[in-house]
Design a protein around this motif. Structure first.
Motif, short mmCIF file in Angstrom:
data_model
loop_
_atom_site.label_atom_id
_atom_site.label_comp_id
_atom_site.label_asym_id
_atom_site.label_seq_id
_atom_site.Cartn_x
_atom_site.Cartn_y
_atom_site.Cartn_z
N ILE A 131 -13.52 22.18 11.49
CA ILE A 131 -12.93 20.85 11.51
C ILE A 131 -11.92 20.76 10.38
O ILE A 131 -12.27 20.84 9.20
N SER A 132 -10.63 20.62 10.74
CA SER A 132 -9.58 20.55 9.74
C SER A 132 -9.43 19.13 9.22
O SER A 132 -9.65 18.15 9.95
N SER A 133 -9.05 19.03 7.94
CA SER A 133 -8.89 17.72 7.33
C SER A 133 -7.68 17.01 7.92
O SER A 133 -6.65 17.62 8.20
N SER A 134 -7.82 15.71 8.13
CA SER A 134 -6.72 14.88 8.59
C SER A 134 -6.65 13.63 7.73
O SER A 134 -7.67 13.06 7.36
N VAL A 135 -5.44 13.21 7.38
CA VAL A 135 -5.25 12.02 6.56
C VAL A 135 -5.40 10.80 7.46
O VAL A 135 -4.83 10.72 8.54
N TYR A 136 -6.17 9.83 7.02
CA TYR A 136 -6.52 8.73 7.89
C TYR A 136 -5.65 7.51 7.68
O TYR A 136 -5.43 6.74 8.59
N PHE A 137 -5.13 7.26 6.47
CA PHE A 137 -4.28 6.11 6.25
C PHE A 137 -3.60 6.26 4.91
O PHE A 137 -3.98 7.08 4.09
N SER A 138 -2.59 5.45 4.66
CA SER A 138 -1.95 5.41 3.35
C SER A 138 -1.93 3.96 2.91
O SER A 138 -1.64 3.07 3.69
N SER A 139 -2.24 3.75 1.66
CA SER A 139 -2.34 2.40 1.14
C SER A 139 -1.92 2.38 -0.31
O SER A 139 -2.20 3.31 -1.06
N PRO A 140 -1.20 1.34 -0.76
CA PRO A 140 -0.82 1.25 -2.16
C PRO A 140 -2.01 1.29 -3.10
O PRO A 140 -1.91 1.73 -4.23
N SER A 141 -3.17 0.84 -2.59
CA SER A 141 -4.35 0.78 -3.44
C SER A 141 -4.90 2.16 -3.76
O SER A 141 -5.76 2.30 -4.59
N ARG A 142 -4.39 3.19 -3.09
CA ARG A 142 -4.86 4.55 -3.37
C ARG A 142 -4.14 5.16 -4.56
O ARG A 142 -4.46 6.25 -4.99
N THR A 143 -3.13 4.48 -5.08
CA THR A 143 -2.39 5.02 -6.21
C THR A 143 -3.32 5.27 -7.38
O THR A 143 -4.13 4.44 -7.73
N THR A 144 -3.16 6.42 -7.97
CA THR A 144 -4.04 6.78 -9.08
C THR A 144 -3.87 5.81 -10.23
O THR A 144 -2.76 5.51 -10.66
N GLY A 145 -4.99 5.35 -10.75
CA GLY A 145 -4.97 4.41 -11.86
C GLY A 145 -4.83 5.14 -13.18
O GLY A 145 -5.04 6.33 -13.30
N SER A 146 -4.46 4.39 -14.18
CA SER A 146 -4.32 4.95 -15.52
C SER A 146 -5.61 4.78 -16.29
O SER A 146 -6.36 3.85 -16.06
N SER A 147 -5.86 5.68 -17.20
CA SER A 147 -7.06 5.57 -18.00
C SER A 147 -6.90 4.55 -19.12
O SER A 147 -7.84 4.23 -19.82
N ASN A 148 -5.67 4.04 -19.32
CA ASN A 148 -5.43 3.04 -20.34
C ASN A 148 -5.11 1.70 -19.69
O ASN A 148 -4.39 1.62 -18.71
N GLY A 149 -5.65 0.64 -20.27
CA GLY A 149 -5.34 -0.68 -19.76
C GLY A 149 -6.06 -1.06 -18.50
O GLY A 149 -5.69 -2.04 -17.86
N ILE A 150 -7.07 -0.32 -18.10
CA ILE A 150 -7.82 -0.66 -16.90
C ILE A 150 -8.80 -1.78 -17.23
O ILE A 150 -9.39 -1.81 -18.30
N SER A 151 -8.96 -2.68 -16.30
CA SER A 151 -9.91 -3.76 -16.52
C SER A 151 -11.32 -3.20 -16.61
O SER A 151 -11.57 -2.09 -16.15
#
Length: 482
Positions: free
Chosen positions: A364-384
């Motif tokens: 079973i090959s991997s398939s991308v299911y969706f793209s969303s702005p919320s998937r953007t990697t967060g920063s380790s600084n300034g996170i709530s």
């Protein structure tokens, strides 16, 4: 105390990986078993008779860890390709890659509510992710060497980590600070885990030891020296009364923590044992080794009904007064050696299932299911703060990957459709595909061999340099003495 019924037995082996098995984990319903391997693949083994196995293809390098989410809807994997992947365990191969680590990722672990993920990496960091938002929440930096493993406590409030800097650290997941640290000057820990009640952590040592630490009294409780090689992995029985260990000496060992003694030594793997895990109810356990095999075992040695015990452990997700330590484990920090009487079990003489053939494997090959702005990697600084990231918006956020409809069709119900799906995806003949796969495997072996040889050459050069320096000093001392 529960009564002893009979010895653990090997139910059957699973063969399908083509390199060492680095991780194993049971689904919450114990109907399936997941495994990760240096062959770059994940596999899900259906525990029903005459069922196919499923090989998940997506990582570009060796897969180092795998775990089902507690709700059973997802599967997470860590890899030397520096990524973490979230998978839907179904034939569509839908997955999402989480990218923030800058070096191989060594372990992955879900929180008890399946909302968060903690990962450990050779970049010396620990990272915590929001599962539903597919984003990095924060990073923890205090280790000074590769971080081998990181685990959430049963209530999700703490994180335990171990590193090649020879420390075990306990972190406050809400305030993102290290609240305690244990140092082992004899060697580093390969693996760390909480006991089911969350009051202790156990470390699996590269120096052949297993140590049980109390995280409230900040002291060593039990210390086992029962292996002749490094200990690679450990797993608590759901009752918290037993601990199973996997070692480079080729054995599994089971300790009775209430009595503080070794009770079983299990043979079965040909070479180092790299991973082990109990099922959620404790009635089975599985192990994976350098021999590319996954072995499925029946526990047998404890007949107590653990439903009530598990209910008691579930209460640990709420804030309450923990039980007194001596009600859980005896105060015995002295080493337990392997000379105490234990039962040796070699399943080569007594295997429950020797007739069942290896299951056919569906790729079973991997398939991308969706793209969303919320998937953007967060920063380790300034996170709530950690607790603020579990807002109502986050809990309501359910992309297609996590919807009940998308995961309704489980692997055990999709045997025939899986074959059709895979046939449509494959554009080359099976013979050519197998040949190419074999070539890639041989190249991987050669790459690994060259890497090992380079390391040995570097060590040899260092030793030679040291010898020459010592010889020079001795000559100088001899001349001065004359």
């Amino acid at each position: 105390m529960a009564s002893v019924l009979e010895d653990p037995i090997l139910i059957r082996p699973f063969k399908g990986h083509k390199a060492a098995v680095t991780g194993v984990d049971f689904s919450p319903t114990t109907t399936a078993l997941a495994s990760s391997s240096l062959d770059r693949f994940l596999m899900i083994w259906n525990l029903k008779p005459q069922s196919r196995a499923f090989r998940f293809v997506g990582h570009m390098e060796a897969v180092t860890s795998v775990q089902f989410s507690p709700d059973g809807h997802l599967m997470a994997s860590a890899s030397q390709d520096r990524t973490v992947r979230l998978w839907i365990p179904c034939i569509h191969g839908e997955s999402s890659a989480l990218k923030a680590h800058t070096a191989p990722v060594c372990s992955v672990n879900f929180s008890h509510d399946s909302q968060f993920l903690v990962t450990a990496s050779n970049d010396k960091s620990i990272k915590v992710w929001s599962v539903h938002r597919q984003r990095l929440l924060f990073s923890l930096f205090q280790h000074t060497h590769w971080v081998r493993c990181a685990k959430f406590s049963p209530d999700g409030r703490l994180i335990a980590s171990c590193s090649e800097d020879k420390t075990v650290k306990i972190w406050d997941a809400t305030n993102k600070i290290c609240i305690d640290s244990f140092t082992d000057y004899e060697g580093f820990a390969n693996y760390i885990d909480f006991n089911p009640s969350g009051t202790c952590v156990v470390s699996a040592g590269s120096n052949h030891t297993v140590k049980l630490w109390d995280i409230r009294m900040n002291k060593l409780l039990q210390h086992y020296r029962v292996h002749r090689g490094g200990v690679n992995c450990v797993s608590f029985h759901p009752s918290g009364n037993y601990l199973i260990t996997a070692s480079a000496d080729g054995t599994l060992k089971i300790m009775d923590l209430l009595e503080g003694r070794l009770i079983y030594t299990l043979h079965g793997h040909k070479g180092p044992v790299l991973s082990v895990a109990f099922s959620k109810g404790g009635e089975k356990f599985a192990s994976g080794g350098a021999d590319a095999q996954v072995l499925l075992w029946k526990t047998n040695f404890d007949t107590f009904n653990y439903k009530e015990v598990l209910k008691q452990h579930i209460r640990r997700i709420h804030t309450d007064d923990p039980p007194h330590l001596l009600d859980i484990y005896p105060r015995s920090p002295h080493p337990h050696d392997g000379q105490s009487q234990s039962i040796e079990i070699d399943p080569s003489f007594d295997v429950t299932d020797t007739q069942t053939l290896d299951p056919p494997v569906v790729d079973i090959s991997s398939s991308v299911y969706f793209s969303s702005p919320s998937r953007t990697t967060g920063s380790s600084n300034g996170i709530s703060p950690f607790k603020d990231d579990t807002s109502n918006e986050d809990l309501r956020y359910r992309p297609a990957l996590f919807s009940p409809a998308s995961s309704r069709r489980r692997l055990e119900d999709e045997v025939e459709p899986a074959v059709c799906t895979v046939d449509k995806r494959i554009g080359i003949s099976p013979a050519l595909g197998n040949a190419l796969e074999h070539i890639v495997e041989q190249l991987d072996v050669l790459t690994l061999t060259i890497s090992i040889l380079e390391q040995r050459l570097t060590l040899t050069e260092d030793k030679l340099k040291e010898c020459l320096e010592n010889q020079h000093k001795m000559l100088l001392q001899a001349r001065q003495g004359e």
